[in-house]
Scaffold this motif. Sequence first.
Motif, PDB file in Angstrom:
ATOM      1  N   ILE A 163       1.166  -1.032  -0.168  1.00 35.94           N
ATOM      2  CA  ILE A 163       0.139   0.287   0.079  1.00 35.94           C
ATOM      3  C   ILE A 163       0.643   1.331   0.205  1.00 35.94           C
ATOM      4  CG2 ILE A 163      -2.071   1.662   1.162  1.00 35.94           C
ATOM      5  CD1 ILE A 163      -2.768  -1.198   2.400  1.00 35.94           C
ATOM      6  N   PHE A 164       0.750   2.252  -1.001  1.00 31.86           N
ATOM      7  CA  PHE A 164       1.109   3.186  -1.187  1.00 31.86           C
ATOM      8  C   PHE A 164       0.539   4.750  -1.243  1.00 31.86           C
ATOM      9  CE2 PHE A 164       3.537   0.007  -3.563  1.00 31.86           C
ATOM     10  CZ  PHE A 164       5.226   0.653  -4.022  1.00 31.86           C
ATOM     11  N   ILE A 165       0.881   5.672   0.251  1.00 32.06           N
ATOM     12  CA  ILE A 165      -0.336   6.300   0.519  1.00 32.06           C
ATOM     13  C   ILE A 165       0.411   7.525  -0.048  1.00 32.06           C
ATOM     14  CG2 ILE A 165      -1.253   8.158   2.487  1.00 32.06           C
ATOM     15  CD1 ILE A 165      -1.092   5.304   4.400  1.00 32.06           C
ATOM     16  N   ASN A 287      -0.718  -5.656   9.771  1.00 25.78           N
ATOM     17  CA  ASN A 287      -1.237  -5.387   9.610  1.00 25.78           C
ATOM     18  C   ASN A 287      -0.155  -4.903   8.290  1.00 25.78           C
ATOM     19  OD1 ASN A 287      -2.426  -3.621  11.053  1.00 25.78           O
ATOM     20  ND2 ASN A 287      -0.850  -2.753  12.331  1.00 25.78           N
ATOM     21  N   PRO A 288      -0.646  -4.961   7.156  1.00 32.13           N
ATOM     22  CA  PRO A 288      -0.865  -4.789   5.484  1.00 32.13           C
ATOM     23  C   PRO A 288       0.666  -3.994   5.571  1.00 32.13           C
ATOM     24  CG  PRO A 288      -2.229  -3.698   5.442  1.00 32.13           C
ATOM     25  CD  PRO A 288      -2.281  -4.305   6.879  1.00 32.13           C
ATOM     26  N   THR A 289       1.676  -4.069   4.580  1.00 35.52           N
ATOM     27  CA  THR A 289       3.108  -3.291   4.164  1.00 35.52           C
ATOM     28  C   THR A 289       2.555  -2.315   3.709  1.00 35.52           C
ATOM     29  OG1 THR A 289       4.129  -5.304   3.281  1.00 35.52           O
ATOM     30  CG2 THR A 289       4.764  -2.925   3.529  1.00 35.52           C
ATOM     31  N   ILE A 290       2.345  -0.773   4.789  1.00 33.74           N
ATOM     32  CA  ILE A 290       1.935   0.355   3.960  1.00 33.74           C
ATOM     33  C   ILE A 290       3.895   1.538   4.514  1.00 33.74           C
ATOM     34  CG2 ILE A 290       0.680   2.533   4.614  1.00 33.74           C
ATOM     35  CD1 ILE A 290      -1.360   1.103   5.727  1.00 33.74           C
ATOM     36  N   ALA A 421       0.013  -2.822  -6.978  1.00 36.28           N
ATOM     37  CA  ALA A 421       0.318  -2.171  -5.962  1.00 36.28           C
ATOM     38  C   ALA A 421      -0.654  -0.798  -5.405  1.00 36.28           C
ATOM     39  CB  ALA A 421       0.830  -0.960  -6.015  1.00 36.28           C
ATOM     40  N   ARG A 422      -1.143  -0.827  -4.621  1.00 37.51           N
ATOM     41  CA  ARG A 422      -2.857  -0.280  -4.063  1.00 37.51           C
ATOM     42  C   ARG A 422      -1.863   1.241  -3.353  1.00 37.51           C
ATOM     43  NH1 ARG A 422      -5.340  -4.550  -3.896  1.00 37.51           N
ATOM     44  NH2 ARG A 422      -4.978  -6.407  -3.187  1.00 37.51           N
ATOM     45  N   VAL A 423      -2.342   2.203  -4.649  1.00 43.76           N
ATOM     46  CA  VAL A 423      -1.599   3.488  -4.166  1.00 43.76           C
ATOM     47  C   VAL A 423      -2.993   4.412  -3.846  1.00 43.76           C
ATOM     48  CG1 VAL A 423      -1.350   5.248  -5.107  1.00 43.76           C
ATOM     49  CG2 VAL A 423      -0.140   3.351  -6.444  1.00 43.76           C
ATOM     50  N   PHE A 460      -5.889   2.189  -7.752  1.00 46.37           N
ATOM     51  CA  PHE A 460      -6.177   3.473  -6.948  1.00 46.37           C
ATOM     52  C   PHE A 460      -7.642   3.952  -5.802  1.00 46.37           C
ATOM     53  CE2 PHE A 460      -3.761   4.345 -11.363  1.00 46.37           C
ATOM     54  CZ  PHE A 460      -2.957   4.571 -10.765  1.00 46.37           C
ATOM     55  N   TYR A 461      -6.991   3.728  -4.739  1.00 50.29           N
ATOM     56  CA  TYR A 461      -7.854   4.310  -4.222  1.00 50.29           C
ATOM     57  C   TYR A 461      -7.576   5.605  -3.639  1.00 50.29           C
ATOM     58  CZ  TYR A 461      -7.459  -0.717  -3.376  1.00 50.29           C
ATOM     59  OH  TYR A 461      -6.984  -2.233  -3.587  1.00 50.29           O
ATOM     60  N   HIS A 462      -8.877   6.063  -2.645  1.00 47.65           N
ATOM     61  CA  HIS A 462      -9.279   7.853  -1.907  1.00 47.65           C
ATOM     62  C   HIS A 462      -9.762   7.771  -1.720  1.00 47.65           C
ATOM     63  CE1 HIS A 462      -9.547  11.947  -2.097  1.00 47.65           C
ATOM     64  NE2 HIS A 462     -11.015  11.835  -3.017  1.00 47.65           N
ATOM     65  N   ILE A 463      -9.235   8.820  -0.248  1.00 48.33           N
ATOM     66  CA  ILE A 463      -9.654   8.556   1.213  1.00 48.33           C
ATOM     67  C   ILE A 463      -9.331   9.973   1.259  1.00 48.33           C
ATOM     68  CG2 ILE A 463      -9.341   9.189   3.278  1.00 48.33           C
ATOM     69  CD1 ILE A 463      -8.232   6.445   3.775  1.00 48.33           C
ATOM     70  N   PRO A 464     -11.014  10.883   1.845  1.00 49.80           N
ATOM     71  CA  PRO A 464     -10.589  12.250   1.129  1.00 49.80           C
ATOM     72  C   PRO A 464     -10.502  13.446   2.471  1.00 49.80           C
ATOM     73  CG  PRO A 464     -13.459  12.253   1.496  1.00 49.80           C
ATOM     74  CD  PRO A 464     -12.075  10.363   1.045  1.00 49.80           C
ATOM     75  N   VAL A 465     -10.047  13.876   2.545  1.00 51.66           N
ATOM     76  CA  VAL A 465      -9.316  14.580   3.811  1.00 51.66           C
ATOM     77  C   VAL A 465      -9.430  16.053   4.429  1.00 51.66           C
ATOM     78  CG1 VAL A 465      -7.172  15.263   5.138  1.00 51.66           C
ATOM     79  CG2 VAL A 465      -8.132  13.075   4.402  1.00 51.66           C
ATOM     80  N   VAL A 466     -10.544  16.958   4.985  1.00 52.68           N
ATOM     81  CA  VAL A 466     -10.962  18.608   4.830  1.00 52.68           C
ATOM     82  C   VAL A 466      -9.803  18.807   5.966  1.00 52.68           C
ATOM     83  CG1 VAL A 466     -12.648  19.729   4.431  1.00 52.68           C
ATOM     84  CG2 VAL A 466     -13.409  17.971   3.486  1.00 52.68           C
TER      85      VAL A 466
END
Length: 746
Positions: A163-165, A287-290, A421-423, A460-466
């Motif tokens: 997982i790539f953040i 926990n997965p590799t992040i 790769a989970r970005v 690709f994944y998306h987490i919104p942050v305000v």
Amino acid sequence: VLARLRSPLSLAEVESEILRRVRALLRELDGHHPSCQSHRGMLRWTLHKKIDQNPSASCVLVRILVKELERAERGDLRHYIVPLLHTLMYTWIQAPCIPDELCARVYDFCKRLLTLPKPFCTIGLDYASRLQLERAAPGTLYQRMVISEQSLPSAPFPYQEKIFIFADPELLPEAICNALVSDTEAAQVSQSPRGCMSCVVTHALQAALGDTCDTHGLRARLQALSPGDVEHWFQEVVAAVEAAGSAGGSDRGQHTARLQRIYQGLLGSLPAGNAPREGLQGTPLPNPTISFHLWTEDEQLWKELVLFLRPLSQSCEPDCLGQELEPVELQEGLAGCACCEQSRFSVLSTDSGIERDLPAQEEPCAPCAADTERSRLHRKGGIKKKLSPLESVALLQAGKPPGRPGVPPEPPAPLRRLHTARVLLLGDDRVLGRLAQAFHSLRKREARRAFLTPRLNLQFYHIPVVPGQAQPAAAADQAGPEELCEVAAFLGRADPWYQSNINTLGHVIPKLASMPSRALVADLFLTDVIAYYARMGTQPVCFQVHSVKLLFQDPAQEPAEDVFLTELLAQVQDSPSHRELSTTKRKTALDGPGIDLTVTYRKVVLSDRQKELALSLRSTGLLMKAIPANEAQELGCLSVTVTQITRSSNLAGRSFSAVANGFKTRNITVRSPEQRPFTVQLDKDSRRTYRDVISLEVSPCLEPSYCLQKSRTVKCSPRETEDVGLVKYLPKSLLLPINTFAGVIP
């Protein structure tokens, strides 16, 4: 206490508590949020944490979820199905042991989903396949998940995931970035390859042997072994489970007997049937590799993906065309596509090019004669001939140059996508705009020479942050928090489970990052939610990427090309010089504010036929939005709003008013006949602003591989206007997939 927990009354209380939590989840899906808004998005997490604390209740939860799924099926409550099914499967993977009767009920339910439309049939087929494998070899799903996420050595299952953040430091507060960096690092420190191998061994043996397995003694024995011995027993268990899974469960008893022998070999004198009756003990899922990355360079995404496939510490391996790449060369040349550009060199040939003129070599020994003769006839390091389009496509697909005449072709080894790769993009629509740019650049590289595509499964994944306060780069952006998260809002409307678990993090993450006791809460919650999203979010929602071509007022300035994902904003530009300013004032007094524009577009009609329209109007600006405002609108269509200035005359004199004209299109051209400049901003990002623009052209962005193959086809057949040959089978539009739990639920 243990006797009370095992009593029927205690089990009834546990079942009642779990049922209450499951019903609370369903009420949240219906829009009836809990009274305390701070609990939004945490119901699923608290439910799974409850099971982690009491693993023996996992069967109770699975049974309740099966009943709720069957009730939703009877009542046609389809928006319940995907959340309940994901919750069930996530519990199943971590459960110590599930009865065969429950396995059959869940498997039959997943098969019935095949009669429903997408995404239900897709998810049902995926989970039915997994359940069939789990019934044949219990513990397979847990084992494969840990092996791939931790990159454990395993010949039967050689897959790896990471997982790539990615977060833009100019768009997120420093406190949030620092909190996430510390959280991801802390999640990795608490686990080791040896510990993960021990978890796999323990879970596989308990899943096969049930409550006859002495989990406590097994863990103590594994803890006392050396790392080499732990890896030995890990490889034994993996080989046994994978063999049973590939056999399809034809002999379940033989598989159980094999694991019993492994169990007895581990514990020595204590056989499986004499284990103390301490009930089912859960094995935690590591926990997965992040890895967390501050996105500071344009090519940073591509570099990280290349390093994931080929770490610097790894020995040199031949790349896709048989050339070798040194680790130092990869490290120093990543910015120029190390695996592609750095190895593209030519060597001047001094011979005539005729084989008989090659210098004679010593006579090789008999066993090596054939190999030496073959290698002698192959020119090394010469300039390669230009391949035909068909040969080029075969080269991209097979990853090897075509064979030579007279030499028997070697069967090409099929390339397998062993890496995933989970970005995950953290932020708002502006960081997704950067992702669209990076994805387009990556696809252009892959079109020229495929390196990542045949080896890497990219998601690709998306987490919104305000963020709570505006950042310097965002100070000029006028959009509010809701307007900056239009993609996440659309995903939440399309997938209620995404709305419940992911969209709610937009306000939670800044609060957790600022908590004094953040280490006690955020390390558990944020890491668990990210892992859950990456593991269970497998259904993509594809967004059309749009390309824009810009012409500038200065003829010496080169035209620009860019891409955008969410919106394009064009506004009238202030005149810099006094002469132009005075001319503008006189023009404004006569014709009103704004500039004259000519707009040409293809109108979208119900019949999907193209209808060319042209407008000449005076305007102060226009806005193109690519994200639908509601579910009824179609993805891939631009909603254009032009602010038109109309003039009216009355007794008080001449007056002007602004009128918003809207239409839908896929292709549009806007130009200023008077060469009056305007500014263009892409994806709500003030850093991506173009000035002195006099013309723009927007169209759906084409897939670079399609464009490359199309150009080659045109060179070979100039008279062909339609897509022929391999071009017909290539994707034409460039779509950016963002994973959710269900995709788009109709």
